[in-house]
Enzyme design. Structure first.
Site, PDB file in Angstrom:
ATOM      1  N   LYS A  98       4.866   6.440  -1.247  1.00 39.24           N
ATOM      2  CA  LYS A  98       5.167   5.109  -1.798  1.00 39.24           C
ATOM      3  C   LYS A  98       3.858   4.333  -1.978  1.00 39.24           C
ATOM      4  O   LYS A  98       2.811   4.744  -1.456  1.00 39.24           O
ATOM      5  CB  LYS A  98       6.122   4.367  -0.852  1.00 39.24           C
ATOM      6  N   TYR A 150     -20.578 -18.515  -1.090  1.00 37.18           N
ATOM      7  CA  TYR A 150     -19.703 -19.692  -1.044  1.00 37.18           C
ATOM      8  C   TYR A 150     -19.751 -20.372   0.318  1.00 37.18           C
ATOM      9  O   TYR A 150     -19.790 -19.709   1.362  1.00 37.18           O
ATOM     10  CB  TYR A 150     -18.256 -19.279  -1.312  1.00 37.18           C
TER      11      TYR A 150
HETATM   12  C1  LIG Z   1       6.866   4.080   5.032  1.00 36.37           C
HETATM   13  C2  LIG Z   1       7.976   4.887   5.621  1.00 36.37           C
HETATM   14  C3  LIG Z   1       7.732   6.150   6.182  1.00 36.37           C
HETATM   15  C4  LIG Z   1       6.330   6.674   6.409  1.00 36.37           C
HETATM   16  O1  LIG Z   1       5.812   6.014   7.545  1.00 36.37           O
HETATM   17  P1  LIG Z   1       4.345   6.316   8.117  1.00 36.37           P
HETATM   18  O2  LIG Z   1       4.269   5.444   9.315  1.00 36.37           O
HETATM   19  O3  LIG Z   1       3.406   5.900   7.037  1.00 36.37           O
HETATM   20  O4  LIG Z   1       4.265   7.761   8.403  1.00 36.37           O
HETATM   21  C5  LIG Z   1       8.817   6.910   6.580  1.00 36.37           C
HETATM   22  N1  LIG Z   1      10.074   6.436   6.470  1.00 36.37           N
HETATM   23  C6  LIG Z   1      10.352   5.208   5.970  1.00 36.37           C
HETATM   24  C7  LIG Z   1      11.759   4.753   5.891  1.00 36.37           C
HETATM   25  C8  LIG Z   1       9.312   4.384   5.538  1.00 36.37           C
HETATM   26  O5  LIG Z   1       9.581   3.167   5.065  1.00 36.37           O
END
Ligand SMILES: *Cc1c(COP(=O)(O)O)cnc(C)c1O
Length: 349
Positions: A35, A244
């Site tokens: 993702k 800045y």
């Molecule tokens: C993001 C996510 C993962 C992966 O989690 P990590 O901590 O990055 O390994 C797995 N399952 C769900 C439902 C998630 O939202």
């Protein structure tokens, strides 16, 4: 102006996936979560490399991410969507062959009505109170849902990065209570859950951050180097200020390098006056404020000023930089900006 160069070692990502895969038994498959554009590193490239290493099941957050990934991955690997089947998602789910993880009775009804016979999974809430059907809901519709033959029953742990946290066992028990005896494939563990041990592994694991060697799998290889190009170098006299709000004042004559990356490129503004960059093995302090497109770095002590300084690399991981910024490696990686020139190495790249 030259761009920041983001080197991504796909062999390191694949090596981390294999190590995470080896932590669970032969009866547990290992998926991959890509993702947020593969945690900022490019979902298509990361997923294709992992498919080459043997990953067959990928997870994304939204249907739009899933449809984009399908175009890059081609037919074959399963692509599952955590946000499930939201209103208007039907066409994408059907055309891209996505598997929505249905989160509510509403989503279950929508899915069975709009795409009867199309694959789906179910996300259950074992205590995190973020996504998934609650135990009461599941009790009401579980039998009906199981008749429609879900591909997967999954849930997510809230505290898996803290092995001793009592939530882990509570969620494990809640998940088992909802899924024991269903005969359907189950998944509970992300990266943290894999490290909690076999009871948490079930049929499929879902590592994401661990593929990139960040906590809680900080034992993994670090696939990322981020090199920032030098725009100019200037001599600053004693008592002159830099940047800045004039937050840095030179206590002695200094040589200050201006580098082409700022908060618009994912360097948090909270790194102002705090972070360290690296000229090979030599640390160089960031001075003054991080601005939108630029940072300033004290290079007075360098015999020769190189064309690039590294902010992520062998001396500083995403977790290290996150600690300075007051955030987590996940946020550093997923913030890596669109202006970076991504260069892939290995992984069939
Ligand atoms: C993001 C996510 C993962 C992966 O989690 P990590 O901590 O990055 O390994 C797995 N399952 C769900 C439902 C998630 O939202």
């Amino acid at each position: 102006m030259a761009s920041p160069i983001l080197h991504i070692d796909l062999d390191a990502v694949c090596a981390n996936w294999r190590r995470l895969d080896a932590l669970s038994g032969a009866g547990t498959r290992t998926g991959a979560v890509v993702k947020a554009d593969g945690y900022g590193l490019g979902a298509g490239r990361v997923a294709r490399a992992l498919a080459g290493a043997g990953a067959r099941q990928f997870f994304v957050a939204t249907c739009a991410e899933g449809a984009a990934l399908r175009r890059l991955l081609g037919e074959g690997p399963e692509i599952s969507v955590f946000s499930g089947h939201m209103a208007g998602d039907g066409g994408q789910i059907r055309d891209a062959g996505l598997v929505p993880m249905l989160n509510s009775v509403e989503q279950l009804t929508r899915h069975l009505e709009t795409l009867p016979g199309h694959a789906f999974g179910i996300q259950l809430d074992s205590g995190m109170n973020r996504l998934g059907m609650e135990p009461g809901e599941w009790q009401a519709v579980g039998a009906l849902a199981l008749q429609a033959r879900p591909r997967l029953l999954m849930s997510h742990l809230a505290c898996a990065d803290e092995p001793d946290h009592p939530m882990n066992r509570q969620q494990l028990q809640a998940f088992r209570a909802m899924t024991d005896g269903t005969g359907v494939a189950r998944s509970l563990a992300a990266t943290g859950g894999i490290l909690l041990g076999p009871e948490f592994h079930f049929d499929l694991t879902r590592p994401g951050i661990g593929l990139h060697g960040c906590a809680p799998f900080d034992a993994g290889q670090k696939p990322v180097t981020l090199s920032l190009p030098m725009v100019q170098v200037r001599e600053v006299a004693t008592d002159e200020t830099v940047g800045y709000s004039a937050t840095f004042r030179a206590a002695a004559p200094a040589r200050i390098a201006t580098l082409a990356a700022g908060y618009a490129d994912g360097l948090p503004r909270s790194l102002s006056g705090q972070a360290t960059l690296w000229a090979g093995d030599i640390p160089c302090p960031l001075v003054g404020r991080v601005s939108m497109d630029l940072i300033t770095v004290d290079v007075t002590h360098l015999a020769e000023v190189p064309e690039h300084l590294d902010i992520l690399g062998p001396h500083q991981s995403a977790d290290d930089l996150a600690a300075v910024a007051g955030t987590i490696g996940y946020e550093i990686l997923t913030s890596l900006g669109a202006r970076h020139d991504r260069r892939y190495h290995g992984g069939g790249a």
